[in-house]
Design a protein around this motif. Structure first.
Motif, PDB file in Angstrom:
ATOM      1  N   PHE A 296     -97.608  27.550 -37.388  1.00 56.21           N
ATOM      2  CA  PHE A 296     -97.890  28.674 -37.077  1.00 56.21           C
ATOM      3  C   PHE A 296     -97.602  29.533 -38.222  1.00 56.21           C
ATOM      4  N   ASP A 297     -98.291  30.655 -38.817  1.00 55.05           N
ATOM      5  CA  ASP A 297     -97.838  31.721 -39.648  1.00 55.05           C
ATOM      6  C   ASP A 297     -97.370  32.601 -38.568  1.00 55.05           C
ATOM      7  N   GLN A 298     -95.817  32.879 -38.727  1.00 53.17           N
ATOM      8  CA  GLN A 298     -95.326  33.772 -37.869  1.00 53.17           C
ATOM      9  C   GLN A 298     -95.640  35.078 -37.666  1.00 53.17           C
ATOM     10  N   LYS A 299     -96.140  35.592 -38.899  1.00 51.59           N
ATOM     11  CA  LYS A 299     -96.610  37.104 -38.920  1.00 51.59           C
ATOM     12  C   LYS A 299     -98.057  37.212 -38.262  1.00 51.59           C
ATOM     13  N   ARG A 300     -98.824  36.211 -38.630  1.00 46.88           N
ATOM     14  CA  ARG A 300    -100.099  36.251 -37.717  1.00 46.88           C
ATOM     15  C   ARG A 300     -99.887  35.914 -36.291  1.00 46.88           C
ATOM     16  N   LEU A 301     -99.097  35.164 -35.940  1.00 43.16           N
ATOM     17  CA  LEU A 301     -98.695  35.142 -34.457  1.00 43.16           C
ATOM     18  C   LEU A 301     -98.061  36.263 -33.856  1.00 43.16           C
ATOM     19  N   ASP A 302     -97.305  37.013 -34.530  1.00 42.65           N
ATOM     20  CA  ASP A 302     -96.967  38.178 -34.033  1.00 42.65           C
ATOM     21  C   ASP A 302     -97.871  39.143 -33.804  1.00 42.65           C
ATOM     22  N   TRP A 303     -98.882  39.125 -34.643  1.00 43.96           N
ATOM     23  CA  TRP A 303     -99.989  40.118 -34.515  1.00 43.96           C
ATOM     24  C   TRP A 303    -100.676  39.831 -33.289  1.00 43.96           C
ATOM     25  N   ILE A 304    -101.214  38.524 -32.976  1.00 47.36           N
ATOM     26  CA  ILE A 304    -101.632  38.034 -31.950  1.00 47.36           C
ATOM     27  C   ILE A 304    -101.053  38.208 -30.682  1.00 47.36           C
ATOM     28  N   TYR A 305     -99.723  38.177 -30.739  1.00 51.85           N
ATOM     29  CA  TYR A 305     -98.957  38.701 -29.663  1.00 51.85           C
ATOM     30  C   TYR A 305     -99.033  40.266 -29.196  1.00 51.85           C
ATOM     31  N   ASP A 306     -99.192  40.871 -30.224  1.00 54.57           N
ATOM     32  CA  ASP A 306     -99.433  42.360 -30.121  1.00 54.57           C
ATOM     33  C   ASP A 306    -100.827  42.441 -29.505  1.00 54.57           C
ATOM     34  N   LEU A 307    -101.900  41.820 -29.887  1.00 54.98           N
ATOM     35  CA  LEU A 307    -103.184  41.909 -29.277  1.00 54.98           C
ATOM     36  C   LEU A 307    -103.201  41.345 -27.997  1.00 54.98           C
ATOM     37  N   PHE A 308    -102.303  40.395 -27.528  1.00 52.53           N
ATOM     38  CA  PHE A 308    -102.669  39.669 -26.089  1.00 52.53           C
ATOM     39  C   PHE A 308    -101.270  39.513 -25.919  1.00 52.53           C
ATOM     40  N   PRO A 309    -100.523  40.390 -25.295  1.00 51.98           N
ATOM     41  CA  PRO A 309     -98.998  40.211 -24.982  1.00 51.98           C
ATOM     42  C   PRO A 309     -98.862  39.105 -23.864  1.00 51.98           C
ATOM     43  N   ALA A 310     -99.864  38.863 -22.879  1.00 49.49           N
ATOM     44  CA  ALA A 310     -99.860  38.007 -22.070  1.00 49.49           C
ATOM     45  C   ALA A 310     -99.553  36.485 -22.491  1.00 49.49           C
ATOM     46  N   LEU A 311    -100.086  36.224 -23.537  1.00 49.10           N
ATOM     47  CA  LEU A 311    -100.234  34.704 -24.231  1.00 49.10           C
ATOM     48  C   LEU A 311     -98.695  34.644 -24.726  1.00 49.10           C
ATOM     49  N   LYS A 312     -97.820  35.758 -24.860  1.00 48.66           N
ATOM     50  CA  LYS A 312     -96.489  35.302 -25.291  1.00 48.66           C
ATOM     51  C   LYS A 312     -95.539  35.022 -23.990  1.00 48.66           C
ATOM     52  N   LYS A 313     -96.003  35.890 -22.937  1.00 47.24           N
ATOM     53  CA  LYS A 313     -95.447  35.781 -21.612  1.00 47.24           C
ATOM     54  C   LYS A 313     -95.752  34.282 -21.178  1.00 47.24           C
ATOM     55  N   PHE A 314     -96.825  33.865 -21.359  1.00 47.91           N
ATOM     56  CA  PHE A 314     -97.083  32.541 -20.794  1.00 47.91           C
ATOM     57  C   PHE A 314     -97.204  31.365 -21.933  1.00 47.91           C
ATOM     58  N   TRP A 315     -96.531  31.643 -23.045  1.00 48.00           N
ATOM     59  CA  TRP A 315     -96.560  30.822 -24.016  1.00 48.00           C
ATOM     60  C   TRP A 315     -96.364  29.237 -23.543  1.00 48.00           C
ATOM     61  N   HIS A 316     -95.403  28.884 -22.700  1.00 42.72           N
ATOM     62  CA  HIS A 316     -95.204  27.540 -22.441  1.00 42.72           C
ATOM     63  C   HIS A 316     -95.636  27.133 -21.152  1.00 42.72           C
ATOM     64  N   SER A 317     -96.770  27.918 -20.610  1.00 38.79           N
ATOM     65  CA  SER A 317     -97.388  27.722 -19.348  1.00 38.79           C
ATOM     66  C   SER A 317     -98.626  26.919 -19.400  1.00 38.79           C
ATOM     67  N   ALA A 318     -99.261  26.124 -18.345  1.00 36.99           N
ATOM     68  CA  ALA A 318    -100.466  25.445 -18.643  1.00 36.99           C
ATOM     69  C   ALA A 318    -101.662  26.454 -18.644  1.00 36.99           C
TER      70      ALA A 318
END
Length: 234
Positions: A108-130
């Motif tokens: 992952f490009d961390q800067k781009r991943l952080d941008w995606i986290y800002d768009l969709f915070p739930a994905l960061k919360k459930f990052w390691h969930s099925a």
């Protein structure tokens, strides 16, 4: 500048001719909306662009490149992503694993991943969930996030608000506005208010043919045209 130009596209699925003469131009930048009743040919148009169903006639130009006849993987490598109506996520894999499969390098490009986290915070919360355990809205967020984990020139998105709660639809609209500042979006959508809030230009498809093209603002003001082409009363 044009991101995508369809000219006289005809697509047959088995014995059935689905697209008869589809022609429209998607300008570069912003959101272009393809509207139409159920069964009008919207999904077939997107799948024809991606090479999932090969047009038997006509032209699909992405910049100077003719897409007709190209394999889907080659089309994707040009910088085009597709978010299908069924989202196409891998339910048995985690959110992180789904995302890494969409990268070219497996990193992952961390800067781009952080941008995606800002768009969709739930994905960061459930990052390691099925992914299969996510709600419908969260699965749609994951599907869109996979499409933008790498820089794209064009994203095709099919019915992203189908079955989603109003609050999730509003959040999705905000995310799409930000995404469209970086890349062109071709959106197929039944929710007219959602499409109206995002679209700059639009076209209506009916029985496999484009029957109207123009600006979304002008279409939104013409109640008679909406009723005639989409059976809308808004």
């Amino acid at each position: 500048m044009s991101a995508l130009v369809l000219d006289g596209v005809q697509t047959r699925i088995g014995r059935y001719s689905v697209l008869h003469d589809v022609s429209f131009t998607v300008p570069e930048g912003g959101v272009f909306v393809l509207l139409g009743r159920n069964g009008a040919g919207k999904t077939t148009t997107l799948r024809s662009i991606m090479g999932l169903w090969q047009p038997e006639a006509g032209s699909v130009k992405f910049g100077a490149t003719e897409l007709r006849g190209m394999h889907t993987s080659a089309i994707a490598r040009l910088g085009i992503a597709f978010v299908p109506e069924d989202m196409g996520i891998f339910r048995g894999l985690t959110v992180a694993e789904n995302m890494v499969l969409a990268t070219e390098s497996g990193r992952f490009d961390q800067k781009r991943l952080d941008w995606i986290y800002d768009l969709f915070p739930a994905l960061k919360k459930f990052w390691h969930s099925a992914a299969g355990g996510l709600s419908g809205g969260q699965k749609q967020m994951l599907a869109v996030a996979r499409a933008i984990i790498e820089p794209r020139k064009l994203i095709l998105i099919d019915e992203p608000t189908k079955g989603l709660a109003p609050a999730i639809v509003d959040a999705m609209a905000e995310a799409f506005r930000e995404i469209s500042e970086r890349t062109t979006i071709l959106l197929v959508e039944q929710n007219f208010e959602f499409a109206r809030s995002l679209g700059r230009d639009m076209a209506v498809i009916e029985d496999g043919r484009i029957v109207h093209r123009g600006s979304m603002d002008a279409f939104a003001e013409d109640r008679e045209l909406q009723t005639r082409l989409l059976s809308l009363s808004v």
